[in-house]
Design a protein around this motif. Sequence first.
Motif, PDB file in Angstrom:
ATOM      1  N   ALA A 199     -28.003  15.982  33.857  1.00 32.91           N
ATOM      2  CA  ALA A 199     -28.054  15.067  34.998  1.00 32.91           C
ATOM      3  C   ALA A 199     -26.966  15.472  35.974  1.00 32.91           C
ATOM      4  CB  ALA A 199     -27.856  13.617  34.551  1.00 32.91           C
ATOM      5  N   ALA A 200     -27.295  15.516  37.278  1.00 35.86           N
ATOM      6  CA  ALA A 200     -26.334  15.973  38.286  1.00 35.86           C
ATOM      7  C   ALA A 200     -26.574  15.220  39.578  1.00 35.86           C
ATOM      8  CB  ALA A 200     -26.461  17.479  38.528  1.00 35.86           C
ATOM      9  N   ARG A 201     -25.484  15.124  40.362  1.00 32.66           N
ATOM     10  CA  ARG A 201     -25.612  14.587  41.727  1.00 32.66           C
ATOM     11  C   ARG A 201     -25.924  15.744  42.660  1.00 32.66           C
ATOM     12  NH1 ARG A 201     -21.079  11.159  45.227  1.00 32.66           N
ATOM     13  NH2 ARG A 201     -22.475  10.586  46.959  1.00 32.66           N
ATOM     14  N   TYR A 202     -27.077  15.648  43.334  1.00 34.54           N
ATOM     15  CA  TYR A 202     -27.550  16.744  44.178  1.00 34.54           C
ATOM     16  C   TYR A 202     -26.904  16.694  45.553  1.00 34.54           C
ATOM     17  CZ  TYR A 202     -30.974  20.295  45.546  1.00 34.54           C
ATOM     18  OH  TYR A 202     -31.577  21.451  45.942  1.00 34.54           O
ATOM     19  N   THR A 241     -19.171   9.894  40.849  1.00 33.31           N
ATOM     20  CA  THR A 241     -20.069   9.465  39.777  1.00 33.31           C
ATOM     21  C   THR A 241     -19.718  10.047  38.415  1.00 33.31           C
ATOM     22  OG1 THR A 241     -21.602  11.297  40.181  1.00 33.31           O
ATOM     23  CG2 THR A 241     -21.928   9.276  41.459  1.00 33.31           C
ATOM     24  N   GLY A 242     -18.936  11.122  38.385  1.00 31.89           N
ATOM     25  CA  GLY A 242     -18.630  11.771  37.124  1.00 31.89           C
ATOM     26  C   GLY A 242     -19.723  12.695  36.625  1.00 31.89           C
ATOM     27  N   LEU A 243     -20.870  12.739  37.322  1.00 35.83           N
ATOM     28  CA  LEU A 243     -21.930  13.674  36.941  1.00 35.83           C
ATOM     29  C   LEU A 243     -21.542  15.092  37.353  1.00 35.83           C
ATOM     30  CD1 LEU A 243     -25.182  11.736  37.966  1.00 35.83           C
ATOM     31  CD2 LEU A 243     -24.177  11.934  35.694  1.00 35.83           C
ATOM     32  N   HIS A 244     -22.268  16.068  36.797  1.00 35.47           N
ATOM     33  CA  HIS A 244     -22.060  17.446  37.242  1.00 35.47           C
ATOM     34  C   HIS A 244     -22.452  17.570  38.705  1.00 35.47           C
ATOM     35  CE1 HIS A 244     -20.921  19.139  33.416  1.00 35.47           C
ATOM     36  NE2 HIS A 244     -21.984  18.624  32.814  1.00 35.47           N
ATOM     37  N   ASN A 245     -21.768  18.505  39.423  1.00 42.65           N
ATOM     38  CA  ASN A 245     -22.076  18.695  40.826  1.00 42.65           C
ATOM     39  C   ASN A 245     -23.185  19.730  41.003  1.00 42.65           C
ATOM     40  OD1 ASN A 245     -20.843  21.181  40.411  1.00 42.65           O
ATOM     41  ND2 ASN A 245     -18.892  20.515  41.287  1.00 42.65           N
ATOM     42  N   ARG A 246     -23.531  19.976  42.256  1.00 42.32           N
ATOM     43  CA  ARG A 246     -24.669  20.847  42.564  1.00 42.32           C
ATOM     44  C   ARG A 246     -24.446  22.279  42.082  1.00 42.32           C
ATOM     45  NH1 ARG A 246     -27.809  20.698  48.344  1.00 42.32           N
ATOM     46  NH2 ARG A 246     -29.447  22.203  47.862  1.00 42.32           N
ATOM     47  N   ALA A 300     -25.894   6.714  38.435  1.00 43.88           N
ATOM     48  CA  ALA A 300     -25.426   7.868  37.670  1.00 43.88           C
ATOM     49  C   ALA A 300     -25.325   7.524  36.188  1.00 43.88           C
ATOM     50  CB  ALA A 300     -24.075   8.332  38.212  1.00 43.88           C
ATOM     51  N   GLY A 301     -24.882   6.299  35.872  1.00 47.14           N
ATOM     52  CA  GLY A 301     -24.806   5.891  34.467  1.00 47.14           C
ATOM     53  C   GLY A 301     -26.169   5.829  33.814  1.00 47.14           C
ATOM     54  N   TRP A 302     -27.158   5.274  34.536  1.00 47.22           N
ATOM     55  CA  TRP A 302     -28.526   5.248  33.988  1.00 47.22           C
ATOM     56  C   TRP A 302     -29.047   6.672  33.760  1.00 47.22           C
ATOM     57  CZ3 TRP A 302     -29.329   1.061  38.119  1.00 47.22           C
ATOM     58  CH2 TRP A 302     -29.186  -0.209  37.555  1.00 47.22           C
ATOM     59  N   LEU A 303     -28.775   7.559  34.716  1.00 49.48           N
ATOM     60  CA  LEU A 303     -29.241   8.945  34.577  1.00 49.48           C
ATOM     61  C   LEU A 303     -28.569   9.620  33.379  1.00 49.48           C
ATOM     62  CD1 LEU A 303     -29.363  10.256  38.234  1.00 49.48           C
ATOM     63  CD2 LEU A 303     -31.253  10.225  36.616  1.00 49.48           C
TER      64      LEU A 303
END
Length: 569
Positions: A456-459, A385-390, A441-444
Amino acid sequence: MDVEPLALLPLFGLSTVIAFTVGVIAWRRRHVAPLLGSLAVVSMAIAEWSLISGILTQVEVGMTRHILATLAFVGVCLVPAGFFVVSQAMVNRAWRLPRRTALLLAIEPMFVIVGGATNPWHHLFFLPGTGTRMAEGGPLIWVHIAYTYVLLMVAMVRVFSAWAWGPRSQRRLYGFTLLGAVPPFLGNLLNVMKVVQGVDLAPVGFCVSVVVIYFLLVRFPMYELVPVARQNVLDMIDDMIVTVDASGRILDLNPAADHLVRGLMPEPPARLTGLPLNDVLCDVTLSEGTEADRIYANYKDSGVDLNVRISSLRDDRDGHVGWAVVARDITALNEQRRELEQANVQLHGQRRELEQANARLHEQLRTIELLRADLAEQAVRDALTGLHNRRHLMEELARLAAECALQGRPLSVALLDVDHFKQVNDRYGHGAGDEVLVRVAGWLREAAGAVAGAVAARYGGEEFVLVLPGLDAVAAGARVEVLRARVAAEPVRAGGRPVPVTFSAGVACRTAGQSLEAGQTLGAGQGLEIGQGLEELLHAADEALYAAKRAGRNRVELAGGLSSPGVAA
């Protein structure tokens, strides 16, 4: 020989407890590797088998024993199938259980359980007057035993092949796995050959196997390729580029490095990733902060001169994550230098060539520096997703909590879970599931950009976290509700088809009343209290999330019984 049943009750009890414990631990860690999820299912099946086998030692013939024996076949059939799945995933970490294979593996257990339950009418599983002992069973029992041995032998042959011809660094893992398969085979063989009668020793043996396999997976992790951005740039560079993790083992290398190493090693292994760097390239002692630039003349009597540069890799919080190794074949340059000393008449032309080579080297080093920064950023990013990780989330959450506490501002956390995500995978395919996660993830990311300092991160899996500093629970709930309505109104297009997506969310807030007084600093004890508060904050958001799921999903719930404006019914 007959064994006193009462004397084996503690053995079956211990086997049940150990298998159940391993199953729970493996299931909780399944997000680390899918293999642990399969191992958890096998452990639970062994625990069920051991428990019922222990009870059967105290139950004589009769309907109760028949019912228990039929229930025991749930574990009896699941364990071989589970070990087959574990062996495939162990040898190939990219392997996933296909739906067709799962259906084929389910045929035999269903057939055996139904046949065992209806045995009083046909006696094809257990002959009349023999009780429920496999060694005295009917023809269908022997078919089941043969099928079980074939399935287990296929699994063991797969592991044996990996041990014999796989990467040398993984041979201990596969070898000990093969040894772990000995106890259940011996126990079952003793029962089938009537050496031990009156008790089923197979589940105890399988319990030993599953403990050994879990220990091996924890002790000897299998290395996988790390996704590297700008891979096409790495592939085009003529110099050897290797990335090394914090333990000194190779994570990735470009084609030039693979070609050079295989040309220098007398017997190169099939796979270089996972090997210690010093076994492959050079003899530099690696420690945190190691920086080196060395020249190896006539490297290992190969006639090749190498220039090796080692640089430490750090993340954006200056944490050590590994090294970048750049090596280039300077044999030609050294030969040019020797010729330059012998023939001054060629000085001008050779100087121009060296300057050009130096310019290319500096350009490549600049590219490598960019790649090193990119690698450090990837260490805190989710690859899909490219978001930060946990990991990065927890660090940022602690930092924001301390800032909000000092400033007397509230800190809200929203925990989001995509509704019915398994059904999306099952109906549209895992590719569509990945598209859904990327779109969410893009919306977040857009929602986080609208709030100063938001993260915003992927949990994990289909769960995401949105940290909103400066917003109380009601304001944060309103923000998340706007996002929920937008997601519900915009289906994700995957494979040319619209995929409806909704999510459920729980919002919790650390209020301004929990802040530090003006001018007060965080001491060691206060930092611990904030850390405990963050765990409670996440737990409260998680409880609110489950409340949203119980209320019908596609809604936002606030922790503490508050209501969120505009929450969907």
